[in-house]
Scaffold this active site. Sequence first.
Site, PDB file in Angstrom:
ATOM      1  N   SER A 241      76.645  14.574  35.893  1.00 60.96           N
ATOM      2  CA  SER A 241      75.386  14.983  36.402  1.00 60.96           C
ATOM      3  C   SER A 241      75.422  16.327  37.072  1.00 60.96           C
ATOM      4  O   SER A 241      74.525  17.116  36.972  1.00 60.96           O
ATOM      5  CB  SER A 241      74.952  14.015  37.919  1.00 60.96           C
ATOM      6  OG  SER A 241      76.441  13.534  38.395  1.00 60.96           O
ATOM      7  N   HIS A 271      78.736   6.916  33.979  1.00 57.47           N
ATOM      8  CA  HIS A 271      78.210   7.588  35.169  1.00 57.47           C
ATOM      9  C   HIS A 271      77.963   6.873  36.245  1.00 57.47           C
ATOM     10  O   HIS A 271      78.197   5.620  36.746  1.00 57.47           O
ATOM     11  CB  HIS A 271      77.975   8.908  34.958  1.00 57.47           C
ATOM     12  CG  HIS A 271      77.305   9.853  35.368  1.00 57.47           C
ATOM     13  ND1 HIS A 271      79.067  10.279  36.832  1.00 57.47           N
ATOM     14  CD2 HIS A 271      77.205  11.437  35.666  1.00 57.47           C
ATOM     15  CE1 HIS A 271      78.687  11.139  37.105  1.00 57.47           C
ATOM     16  NE2 HIS A 271      77.081  11.865  36.780  1.00 57.47           N
ATOM     17  N   HIS A 318      88.558   6.439  34.576  1.00 57.97           N
ATOM     18  CA  HIS A 318      87.875   8.286  35.125  1.00 57.97           C
ATOM     19  C   HIS A 318      88.575   8.776  34.708  1.00 57.97           C
ATOM     20  O   HIS A 318      89.382   8.813  34.008  1.00 57.97           O
ATOM     21  CB  HIS A 318      87.871   7.708  36.579  1.00 57.97           C
ATOM     22  CG  HIS A 318      87.188   8.907  37.406  1.00 57.97           C
ATOM     23  ND1 HIS A 318      87.193  10.584  36.859  1.00 57.97           N
ATOM     24  CD2 HIS A 318      86.304   8.857  37.870  1.00 57.97           C
ATOM     25  CE1 HIS A 318      86.338  10.963  37.734  1.00 57.97           C
ATOM     26  NE2 HIS A 318      85.304   9.900  38.194  1.00 57.97           N
ATOM     27  N   ARG A 327      87.622   7.547  47.286  1.00 56.12           N
ATOM     28  CA  ARG A 327      85.791   7.066  47.797  1.00 56.12           C
ATOM     29  C   ARG A 327      85.460   5.770  47.692  1.00 56.12           C
ATOM     30  O   ARG A 327      84.859   4.830  48.227  1.00 56.12           O
ATOM     31  CB  ARG A 327      84.961   8.131  46.694  1.00 56.12           C
ATOM     32  CG  ARG A 327      84.689   9.020  46.810  1.00 56.12           C
ATOM     33  CD  ARG A 327      84.475   9.693  45.721  1.00 56.12           C
ATOM     34  NE  ARG A 327      84.462   9.383  43.876  1.00 56.12           N
ATOM     35  CZ  ARG A 327      83.938   9.756  43.532  1.00 56.12           C
ATOM     36  NH1 ARG A 327      82.852  10.027  43.310  1.00 56.12           N
ATOM     37  NH2 ARG A 327      84.327   9.198  42.255  1.00 56.12           N
ATOM     38  N   ASP A 373      81.974   3.750  42.064  1.00 58.47           N
ATOM     39  CA  ASP A 373      80.866   2.355  42.001  1.00 58.47           C
ATOM     40  C   ASP A 373      81.708   0.891  42.185  1.00 58.47           C
ATOM     41  O   ASP A 373      81.025  -0.319  42.235  1.00 58.47           O
ATOM     42  CB  ASP A 373      80.364   2.912  40.809  1.00 58.47           C
ATOM     43  CG  ASP A 373      80.536   3.947  40.397  1.00 58.47           C
ATOM     44  OD1 ASP A 373      79.253   4.693  40.992  1.00 58.47           O
ATOM     45  OD2 ASP A 373      80.451   4.471  39.102  1.00 58.47           O
TER      46      ASP A 373
HETATM   47  N1  CMX Z   1      87.157  -0.730  30.826  1.00 60.88           N
HETATM   48  C1  CMX Z   1      87.454  -1.246  29.540  1.00 60.88           C
HETATM   49  N2  CMX Z   1      88.234  -0.249  28.475  1.00 60.88           N
HETATM   50  C2  CMX Z   1      88.243   1.140  29.530  1.00 60.88           C
HETATM   51  C3  CMX Z   1      87.905   0.925  31.154  1.00 60.88           C
HETATM   52  C4  CMX Z   1      87.895   0.251  31.250  1.00 60.88           C
HETATM   53  N3  CMX Z   1      86.708   0.678  32.642  1.00 60.88           N
HETATM   54  N4  CMX Z   1      87.776   2.191  30.680  1.00 60.88           N
HETATM   55  C5  CMX Z   1      88.277   3.302  29.616  1.00 60.88           C
HETATM   56  N5  CMX Z   1      88.085   2.309  28.915  1.00 60.88           N
HETATM   57  C6  CMX Z   1      88.999   2.344  27.431  1.00 60.88           C
HETATM   58  C7  CMX Z   1      87.675   3.483  26.796  1.00 60.88           C
HETATM   59  O1  CMX Z   1      87.032   3.034  26.363  1.00 60.88           O
HETATM   60  C8  CMX Z   1      88.787   4.475  25.865  1.00 60.88           C
HETATM   61  O2  CMX Z   1      88.147   2.961  24.582  1.00 60.88           O
HETATM   62  P1  CMX Z   1      88.257   3.543  23.211  1.00 60.88           P
HETATM   63  O3  CMX Z   1      89.693   4.127  22.783  1.00 60.88           O
HETATM   64  O4  CMX Z   1      88.353   2.390  22.758  1.00 60.88           O
HETATM   65  O5  CMX Z   1      87.243   4.254  22.415  1.00 60.88           O
HETATM   66  C9  CMX Z   1      89.375   4.282  26.203  1.00 60.88           C
HETATM   67  O6  CMX Z   1      89.817   3.665  27.257  1.00 60.88           O
HETATM   68  C10 CMX Z   1      90.522   5.652  27.134  1.00 60.88           C
HETATM   69  O7  CMX Z   1      89.627   5.709  27.929  1.00 60.88           O
HETATM   70  P2  CMX Z   1      89.722   6.904  28.734  1.00 60.88           P
HETATM   71  O8  CMX Z   1      90.629   7.994  28.755  1.00 60.88           O
HETATM   72  O9  CMX Z   1      91.160   6.001  29.870  1.00 60.88           O
HETATM   73  O10 CMX Z   1      88.425   7.263  29.380  1.00 60.88           O
HETATM   74  P3  CMX Z   1      87.503   8.485  28.992  1.00 60.88           P
HETATM   75  O11 CMX Z   1      87.520   9.302  30.094  1.00 60.88           O
HETATM   76  O12 CMX Z   1      87.569   8.441  28.010  1.00 60.88           O
HETATM   77  O13 CMX Z   1      86.111   7.067  30.266  1.00 60.88           O
HETATM   78  C11 CMX Z   1      85.014   6.196  31.856  1.00 60.88           C
HETATM   79  C12 CMX Z   1      86.096   7.616  31.400  1.00 60.88           C
HETATM   80  C13 CMX Z   1      84.907   6.555  33.638  1.00 60.88           C
HETATM   81  C14 CMX Z   1      83.756   6.784  30.598  1.00 60.88           C
HETATM   82  C15 CMX Z   1      85.944   4.803  31.480  1.00 60.88           C
HETATM   83  O14 CMX Z   1      86.508   4.934  32.101  1.00 60.88           O
HETATM   84  C16 CMX Z   1      84.122   4.364  31.695  1.00 60.88           C
HETATM   85  O15 CMX Z   1      83.799   3.483  30.978  1.00 60.88           O
HETATM   86  N6  CMX Z   1      84.819   2.975  32.996  1.00 60.88           N
HETATM   87  C17 CMX Z   1      83.678   2.086  32.882  1.00 60.88           C
HETATM   88  C18 CMX Z   1      82.012   2.958  33.209  1.00 60.88           C
HETATM   89  C19 CMX Z   1      82.783   3.668  35.026  1.00 60.88           C
HETATM   90  O16 CMX Z   1      82.800   3.007  36.241  1.00 60.88           O
HETATM   91  N7  CMX Z   1      82.603   4.568  34.976  1.00 60.88           N
HETATM   92  C20 CMX Z   1      81.759   4.789  36.241  1.00 60.88           C
HETATM   93  C21 CMX Z   1      82.899   6.458  36.294  1.00 60.88           C
HETATM   94  C22 CMX Z   1      82.394   6.666  38.346  1.00 60.88           C
HETATM   95  C23 CMX Z   1      81.159   7.642  37.869  1.00 60.88           C
HETATM   96  O17 CMX Z   1      80.586   9.002  36.767  1.00 60.88           O
HETATM   97  O18 CMX Z   1      79.883   7.178  38.580  1.00 60.88           O
END
Ligand code: CMX
Length: 437
Positions: A241, A271, A318, A327, A373
């Site tokens: 964002s 996000h 994250h 937070r 979140d």
């Molecule tokens: N549940 C299951 N799998 C997860 C996960 C979770 N909460 N977090 C990461 N992973 C997975 C990813 O999907 C990825 O899988 P693939 O390699 O099979 O595609 C793997 O672990 C590696 O990802 P990462 O390096 O740990 O995380 P990224 O930096 O790529 O992504 C984020 C970060 C936040 C998008 C991811 O942790 C996620 O999807 N979390 C759940 C959604 C969420 O809570 N988002 C809010 C973030 C905070 C905000 O912006 O408000």
Amino acid sequence: MDMLKQKFIDKASALGAEVKEILREHGERQVDKVTVSQVYGGMRGIKSMVWEPSALDPEEGIRFRGYAISELSRLLPTADGDAEPLPEGLFWLMLVGEVPTREEVRWVTDQWTRRSNVPSYVFKTLDAMPVEAHPMSQLTVAVMAMQQTSIFARRYAEGMNRTEYWDATYEDTMNLLARLPRVAAYIYRRTYFKGDHIPPDISLDWAGNFAHMLGISHPDFKSLMRLYLTIHADHEGGNASAHATHLVGSTLSDAYLSFAAGMNALAGPLHGLANQEVIKWIFQMMDALGTREPSEKQIEDYVRSTLSAGQVIPGYGHAVLRKPDPRFMAQRDFAERYIKDSPIVDTVWNIYKIVPPILQSLGKVSNPWPNVDAHSGALLVHYGMDQYSFYTVLFGVSRAMGVLAALCWSRALSLPLERPKSVTTAWIKKYLAAQPS
Ligand code: CMX
């Protein structure tokens, strides 16, 4: 010139001169190396923009102008009789880098009250939308409708000198921040309460008045809103964002256009929308199990079934953080101080015990810990706000403070159009072939 604007331009002129000097002396020095994984992997960790209001440390979490959340709770002025910081104080801190006095914070509250009138056509525009439209879509539409009132856009069309861009952006920023709670509360009441709107109470502070207009009467809800709007305000510049606001702003789009872009990014489930997804997922779990108080074993089984269905556990993980999000901890601390015996809060705390080891065991998740979140929805549900599709709007109202403070800085430092270079896979292959392995 008002006192915040004067303070801001004094600071900006000093930093602008310093940046010029840094660029003159060190402009050709290298900051970082970029790897092929970073090029394909969402640009993780590439240092490629400046962002003054806050900085994010993977282990310690967010620091606003160097201050951690625990320090803000101590340093920022509060409303009379309340322990939570006033978000107006954080905005002052992010904009000019100084902890404000009580009087300065009162001045911001007063400014935002004076500037809070929302043109009636904005409400009519919202009323033309189906009430089923997602509240984040409604928010973006309302912000875009208000763009018509942009001081930057008007002055630019009149031939504004580029040395005045920061001034017009500051005015737009103050007006937009002042109006957002009114707009957001309007969306909430039209969507879930058949348009039974609550007029503002101008004796209240920004967050207190927002809580009042939302119509949640528990006195602690005002305290929650003050904390909530403070801790969601900024998370350095690379998050989607903030970066979307920055990118669009770099084309000299005004604050309304830029912020609307940021809100479209916040509305994505990876996000800000994760805050609605968390509670949706918890409610679905409770419904599936037929209990409001699931046991740890039941939660564990549900987490595993979510992962087997190829879905993420919302609220966990994250892109930068590698520890539990401060937070999240600040909200946990709020719950400990204000809330006794809440099944939804207890469930969030049980999930916190169960999810990290399971994610760790997958061997691929960079950060198994909760983010902001994971907790926020449970606090809102506790006070009666269970309409979770609205939650990301609350996040957006807060996030406006950080991204708009940063936009003022971008204009004051005359940061240019953002235009990174993309490459094709064919280019990568050719480049790799030419390198010694
Ligand atoms: N549940 C299951 N799998 C997860 C996960 C979770 N909460 N977090 C990461 N992973 C997975 C990813 O999907 C990825 O899988 P693939 O390699 O099979 O595609 C793997 O672990 C590696 O990802 P990462 O390096 O740990 O995380 P990224 O930096 O790529 O992504 C984020 C970060 C936040 C998008 C991811 O942790 C996620 O999807 N979390 C759940 C959604 C969420 O809570 N988002 C809010 C973030 C905070 C905000 O912006 O408000």
